[in-house]
Scaffold this active site. Structure first.
Site, PDB file in Angstrom:
ATOM      1  N   ARG A  53      -4.472  10.663 -19.892  1.00  0.00           N
ATOM      2  CA  ARG A  53      -3.279   9.906 -19.522  1.00  0.00           C
ATOM      3  C   ARG A  53      -2.169  10.866 -19.088  1.00  0.00           C
ATOM      4  NH1 ARG A  53       0.052   8.397 -23.154  1.00  0.00           N
ATOM      5  NH2 ARG A  53      -1.475   7.715 -24.685  1.00  0.00           N
ATOM      6  N   TYR A 105      11.194  -2.389   1.252  1.00  0.00           N
ATOM      7  CA  TYR A 105       9.885  -2.973   0.970  1.00  0.00           C
ATOM      8  C   TYR A 105      10.036  -4.177   0.015  1.00  0.00           C
ATOM      9  CZ  TYR A 105       5.176  -3.443  -0.891  1.00  0.00           C
ATOM     10  OH  TYR A 105       3.976  -3.945  -1.288  1.00  0.00           O
ATOM     11  N   ASP A 178      11.617   6.644   0.582  1.00  0.00           N
ATOM     12  CA  ASP A 178      10.282   6.054   0.742  1.00  0.00           C
ATOM     13  C   ASP A 178       9.831   6.394   2.158  1.00  0.00           C
ATOM     14  OD1 ASP A 178       8.054   4.468   1.257  1.00  0.00           O
ATOM     15  OD2 ASP A 178       8.813   2.716   0.175  1.00  0.00           O
ATOM     16  N   LYS A 203      -1.483   3.523   1.845  1.00  0.00           N
ATOM     17  CA  LYS A 203      -1.367   3.316   3.287  1.00  0.00           C
ATOM     18  C   LYS A 203      -1.931   4.523   4.038  1.00  0.00           C
ATOM     19  CE  LYS A 203       0.695  -0.355   1.709  1.00  0.00           C
ATOM     20  NZ  LYS A 203       2.138  -0.463   1.547  1.00  0.00           N
TER      21      LYS A 203
HETATM   22  C1  LIG Z   1       2.991  -0.787   0.491  1.00  0.00           C
HETATM   23  C2  LIG Z   1       4.330  -0.188   0.346  1.00  0.00           C
HETATM   24  C3  LIG Z   1       4.855   0.108  -0.915  1.00  0.00           C
HETATM   25  C4  LIG Z   1       4.131  -0.253  -2.201  1.00  0.00           C
HETATM   26  O1  LIG Z   1       2.951   0.480  -2.360  1.00  0.00           O
HETATM   27  P1  LIG Z   1       1.657  -0.076  -3.162  1.00  0.00           P
HETATM   28  O2  LIG Z   1       0.710   1.078  -3.056  1.00  0.00           O
HETATM   29  O3  LIG Z   1       1.209  -1.312  -2.466  1.00  0.00           O
HETATM   30  O4  LIG Z   1       2.087  -0.347  -4.560  1.00  0.00           O
HETATM   31  C5  LIG Z   1       6.085   0.729  -0.977  1.00  0.00           C
HETATM   32  N1  LIG Z   1       6.782   1.018   0.137  1.00  0.00           N
HETATM   33  C6  LIG Z   1       6.320   0.733   1.366  1.00  0.00           C
HETATM   34  C7  LIG Z   1       7.143   1.077   2.559  1.00  0.00           C
HETATM   35  C8  LIG Z   1       5.076   0.118   1.511  1.00  0.00           C
HETATM   36  O5  LIG Z   1       4.630  -0.185   2.737  1.00  0.00           O
END
Ligand SMILES: *Cc1c(COP(=O)(O)O)cnc(C)c1O
Length: 380
Positions: A53, A105, A178, A203
């Site tokens: 963990r 997001y 982000d 992504k």
């Molecule tokens: C998909 C996404 C997230 C969240 O990520 P997950 O892996 O789905 O939890 C955060 N920010 C952006 C810009 C995203 O496209």
């Protein structure tokens, strides 16, 4: 690690920093599913690892590679992009003031509004694409974190990272970015002054729509960073070893995937920005797009593989269009090898501020002519 320090980022990614498995000489790391590690007769940990963990050997290489690509000091991988993002907010203290952008997001906005405020964070949103507004909203000595997302999901709004870093730092706050849409291929926020870079590694970093993962990279290993890491190890938002292994495998092809996707996205954006049935194409690579100048300054090599199209005729026309597509897949998410399209307002529900005529397109690795042809026939 057997790769010289000065190689280009794409070389570092392709060879995953040149790791060789000491036991076999393999280029590919083994998957280590162990949850626990033995102590010697003197009761000392043989490898320095205690329990999975807190740390897993499959994190080491992927975290080192992300640190290198982002030009940071350290990285932590998480069980999702959301757990990476929420770890940053949860590392703050009740009463802390936080500035977030008004386009952000969707699931993160829901969590901030629905949960983070209950836990005592004072969340204020602002149009972060206008630094003067962000400068007026930030509260010196009270604001602890400025969070931005650029290009933003799903409007592709572009925020000036260097300007926001200055605003945050002047107020004594930290800037977190982000950078999921930009990827380290196109933008390195830390070089522009950011303190933290977060990715939904689900992504582009993984890139094959088969892992949910997230990451945070820090510019400095300091107390706030230890709090973020403690949230992973204590609250336990840990990535599994197989997922970490898949993520590293995906990252080896990051640069060719993203380059091809951005190139095709640019072609699609240009082609449909003049289509009679299209109201507007939202893409930072278009000279007429409001954020283009800032994007051109802080992105290099392309503008990313996501664009949004606003269709004439509102939601009914947008839904009709996607119903006719034969190559693009109707699905949520982005950054994979298959092209996806989504009517965001339907997913976000009645509270959504996303225009009802907006379709978000994630360009995959199919032939761009096939993708353009499919959109063309669907537009009619
Ligand atoms: C998909 C996404 C997230 C969240 O990520 P997950 O892996 O789905 O939890 C955060 N920010 C952006 C810009 C995203 O496209």
């Amino acid at each position: 690690m057997s790769l010289p320090d000065r190689v280009k980022p794409s070389t570092a990614a392709a060879q995953a920093l040149g790791f060789l498995d000491p036991a076999t000489g393999a280029f590919v790391p083994p998957i280590q599913p162990a949850t626990t590690y033995e102590r010697g007769a003197d009761n000392r940990l043989l490898s320095g690892r205690l329990y999975s963990r807190a740390d897993n050997p499959n994190y080491d290489q992927v975290e080192a590679l992300l640190t290198r690509l982002e030009g940071g000091a350290a990285t932590a991988v998480f069980s999702s992009g959301m757990s990476a993002a929420t770890a940053v907010f949860l590392s703050l203290r009740p009463g802390d003031h936080v500035l977030v952008p008004d386009v952000i997001y969707w699931a993160l906005r829901s969590w901030l509004v629905g949960w983070a405020t209950d836990w005592g964070l004072r969340i204020e949103s602002v149009d972060a694409t206008r630094p003067a507004l962000a400068g007026a909203a930030v509260r010196p000595g009270e604001t602890r974190l400025v969070w931005i997302e650029t290009p933003a999901n799903p409007t592709l709004a572009v925020t000036d990272i260097a300007a926001l870093a200055e605003i945050a730092h002047r107020a004594g706050a930290r800037l977190a970015v982000d950078s999921t849409f930009a990827t380290p291929v196109h933008t390195q926020p830390i070089a522009l002054g950011a303190d933290l870079v977060m990715h939904s590694a689900t992504k582009y970093l993984n890139g094959h729509s088969d892992v949910v993962a997230g990451s945070v990279t820090t510019a400095a290993v300091d107390d706030s960073w230890q709090r973020i890491k403690a949230i992973r190890s204590q609250a336990g938002s840990v990535l599994g070893p197989f997922e970490a292994w898949l993520l590293l495998r995906g990252m080896r092809t990051l640069f060719v995937r993203v380059a091809a996707q951005s190139h095709a996205a640019q072609a699609i954006a240009e082609r449909f920005s003049v289509h009679p049935r299209v109201e507007a194409v939202l893409y930072p690579g278009l000279a007429a797009f409001p954020g283009h100048e800032v994007a051109a300054r802080q992105m290099s090599g392309g503008f990313g593989g996501v664009l949004s199209i606003r269709v004439k005729g509102g939601a009914p026309a947008a839904l009709k269009l996607i119903g006719r597509l034969r190559i693009w897949k109707r699905a949520t998410s982005l950054g994979g090898v298959e092209s996806l399209v989504e009517h965001r307002a339907s997913v976000e529900g009645p509270q959504s501020a996303t225009p009802a005529d907006l379709l978000r397109l994630s360009v995959g690795l199919e032939d761009a002519d096939d993708l353009i042809g499919d959109l063309d026939q669907a537009l009619g």
